[in-house]
Design an enzyme around this catalytic site. Structure first.
Site, PDB file in Angstrom:
ATOM      1  N   SER A   1       0.802  -1.229   0.000  1.00 16.49           N
ATOM      2  CA  SER A   1       0.000   0.000   0.000  1.00 16.49           C
ATOM      3  C   SER A   1       0.832   1.274   0.000  1.00 16.49           C
ATOM      4  O   SER A   1       0.340   2.309  -0.432  1.00 16.49           O
ATOM      5  CB  SER A   1      -0.982  -0.012   1.175  1.00 16.49           C
ATOM      6  OG  SER A   1      -0.312  -0.277   2.380  1.00 16.49           O
TER       7      SER A   1
ATOM      8  N   HIS B   1      -5.582  -3.264  -2.630  1.00 15.80           N
ATOM      9  CA  HIS B   1      -5.332  -2.313  -3.723  1.00 15.80           C
ATOM     10  C   HIS B   1      -5.311  -2.960  -5.099  1.00 15.80           C
ATOM     11  O   HIS B   1      -5.172  -2.268  -6.104  1.00 15.80           O
ATOM     12  CB  HIS B   1      -4.011  -1.584  -3.481  1.00 15.80           C
ATOM     13  CG  HIS B   1      -3.990  -0.821  -2.201  1.00 15.80           C
ATOM     14  ND1 HIS B   1      -4.474   0.460  -2.089  1.00 15.80           N
ATOM     15  CD2 HIS B   1      -3.588  -1.182  -0.957  1.00 15.80           C
ATOM     16  CE1 HIS B   1      -4.336   0.868  -0.840  1.00 15.80           C
ATOM     17  NE2 HIS B   1      -3.812  -0.113  -0.129  1.00 15.80           N
TER      18      HIS B   1
ATOM     19  N   LYS C   1     -11.874   0.806  -1.416  1.00  9.76           N
ATOM     20  CA  LYS C   1     -10.913   1.367  -2.364  1.00  9.76           C
ATOM     21  C   LYS C   1     -11.527   1.373  -3.764  1.00  9.76           C
ATOM     22  O   LYS C   1     -12.432   2.146  -4.014  1.00  9.76           O
ATOM     23  CB  LYS C   1      -9.595   0.636  -2.234  1.00  9.76           C
ATOM     24  CG  LYS C   1      -8.937   1.137  -0.938  1.00  9.76           C
ATOM     25  CD  LYS C   1      -7.944   0.284  -0.294  1.00  9.76           C
ATOM     26  CE  LYS C   1      -7.547   0.951   1.034  1.00  9.76           C
ATOM     27  NZ  LYS C   1      -7.035   0.015   2.009  1.00  9.76           N
TER      28      LYS C   1
HETATM   29  C1  LIG Z   1      -6.933  -0.120   3.417  1.00  7.52           C
HETATM   30  C2  LIG Z   1      -6.319  -1.415   3.737  1.00  7.52           C
HETATM   31  C3  LIG Z   1      -6.865  -2.241   4.712  1.00  7.52           C
HETATM   32  C4  LIG Z   1      -7.987  -1.801   5.614  1.00  7.52           C
HETATM   33  O1  LIG Z   1      -9.190  -1.824   4.975  1.00  7.52           O
HETATM   34  P1  LIG Z   1     -10.390  -0.956   5.570  1.00  7.52           P
HETATM   35  O2  LIG Z   1     -11.604  -1.515   4.939  1.00  7.52           O
HETATM   36  O3  LIG Z   1     -10.110   0.447   5.169  1.00  7.52           O
HETATM   37  O4  LIG Z   1     -10.358  -1.143   7.055  1.00  7.52           O
HETATM   38  C5  LIG Z   1      -6.310  -3.487   4.883  1.00  7.52           C
HETATM   39  N1  LIG Z   1      -5.258  -3.890   4.148  1.00  7.52           N
HETATM   40  C6  LIG Z   1      -4.679  -3.102   3.219  1.00  7.52           C
HETATM   41  C7  LIG Z   1      -3.525  -3.611   2.439  1.00  7.52           C
HETATM   42  C8  LIG Z   1      -5.200  -1.836   2.984  1.00  7.52           C
HETATM   43  O5  LIG Z   1      -4.622  -1.055   2.099  1.00  7.52           O
END
Ligand SMILES: *Cc1c(COP(=O)(O)O)cnc(C)c1O
Length: 393
Positions: A176, A204, A236
């Site tokens: 990320s 992602h 996302k």
């Molecule tokens: C954003 C993210 C999360 C968390 O997800 P949420 O639904 O925002 O709690 C978990 N793992 C990764 C790799 C992320 O980028």
């Protein structure tokens, strides 16, 4: 003795690590209003521009009219409604796995899976750069916790040879903060040799990678034999909220029985599941967003290289510009903001010490013109930053 919060906060400020929340006063999109100012944003994870899509909003509204607003209870009591169930079936089909299970957030999905699968006497092996939620889950599980070198199959092999009990290898699909892809073919081969399971958090990658947007496992053509536990988040590229875990019938039933962040929480609003069903349909069928995104990524990398910026090995919409020093990263972010562009500086402890960066994220909602504006502002601000440094030296 009382808690000395004031000095903790002062220390953080002095280290250039103090965090502030920009106040968003518009919907998500390429053009936003933040703290009273119109800005072009290059920092959201809304990679396909679905967070404010009219059809997704319409599905949400129709869902709320039919199902109400609140989830009402946990899934196991009386909160598991028809839209949740349909979404799980659609996600199972999308990922090519027998079943999928909906969670309220990605953070909770990761907590739930890791703690349900491993405990004392087991081993969890994680990439050093994994998302905080995965690292926290590993610590909470009570399993022996070991971190291997970033994306390094031989380092994983070494750790696996010392592991005991059930072994769970855990990695981000797309990292990320760096935007690079996990080397899944190599990592899965090591895991298979050691009889370990692989869990991929592809927060992602879903929507951005693979021919139909089914993420890194589609990109590499990996099935359930290689990746036993597949996690996706819905906040996302899907543009909504929540998360899911996809895998075997037994895996999902195990989570329903034992994953505490699944069991002890209210289900997400059913209308949200209605919205996500629509965004899933758009994500799978309207390929132009991924194609446009690929064009933006290629142009950004070319333009940034011409300016002399240090990019990372990323084929994804996450395109960090490595700066190193936290103060300089903040300064560059501020200079861009003065020119109407919002790009977040990411500092330790979110990233390793000495690797502060500007994290540019691209979205299908961006036009090529907006990207050109970013590139020319970067050229100007980068030169300014160099001049400021020379004056200091
Ligand atoms: C954003 C993210 C999360 C968390 O997800 P949420 O639904 O925002 O709690 C978990 N793992 C990764 C790799 C992320 O980028």
């Amino acid at each position: 003795m009382s808690f000395d919060l004031a000095s903790r906060l002062a220390e953080r400020r002095a280290a250039q690590l103090y965090r502030q929340r920009p106040l968003l006063q518009s919907a998500q999109g390429a053009e936003v209003v933040v703290d009273g100012k119109r800005l072009t944003a290059f920092c959201s994870n809304d990679y396909l521009g679905l967070a404010n899509h009219p059809q997704v909003i319409e599905a949400w509204q129709a869902g709320a009219a039919r199902w109400g607003v609140g989830g009402g209870a946990s899934h196991l009591v009386i909160g598991h409604s028809q839209p949740h169930h349909e979404l799980e079936e659609a996600l199972a089909q999308f990922t090519g796995r027998p079943r999928a299970l909906l969670f309220t957030t990605g953070y909770m999905a990761n907590m739930g899976v890791v703690t349900a699968l491993v405990g004392q006497g087991d081993s969890v092996l994680q990439d050093r750069l994994n998302h905080a939620s995965l690292l926290d889950a590993g610590l909470l599980s009570g399993a022996r916790f070991s971190r291997y070198l970033h994306n390094d199959a031989s380092s994983l092999n070494n750790r696996l040879s010392k592991a005991s009990g059930n072994r769970l290898v855990v990695t981000d699909g797309v990292f990320s903060m760096d935007g690079d892809l996990a080397d899944l073919p190599a990592l899965c081969a090591e895991a298979k040799r050691a009889d370990a399971w692989v869990m991929v958090d592809d927060a992602h990658g879903f929507g951005t990678l693979g021919a139909t947007g089914a993420g890194i496992v589609e990109h590499y053509g990996l099935g359930q034999d290689e990746v036993q536990v597949l996690v996706g988040t819905l906040g996302k590229a899907f543009g909504t909220a929540g998360a899911f875990v996809a895998g075997s019938e037994e895996l999902i039933e195990t989570l329903v029985q034992f994953a505490r962040p699944y069991i002890y929480t209210t289900s997400q609003p059913p209308a949200l599941a209605c919205a996500t069903l629509k965004s899933l349909q758009l994500l799978r069928t309207e390929h132009w967003r991924r194609e446009h995104l690929a064009q933006l990524i290629a142009r950004f990398r070319q333009g940034a290289a011409e300016i002399g910026l240090q990019l990372m090995d990323s084929p994804t919409p996450i395109q960090p510009i490595l700066i190193g020093d936290s103060g300089r990263a903040l300064r560059l972010s501020q200079l861009l903001r003065e020119r109407g562009l919002l790009v977040t500086a990411i500092r330790p402890p979110t990233v390793p010490a000495g690797t502060a960066r500007l994290r540019v994220t691209l979205s299908a909602a961006h036009s090529l013109e907006q990207l050109e504006r970013l590139l020319s502002a970067l050229a100007e601000c980068w030169a300014l930053l160099a001049r400021e440094r020379d004056q200091h030296d």
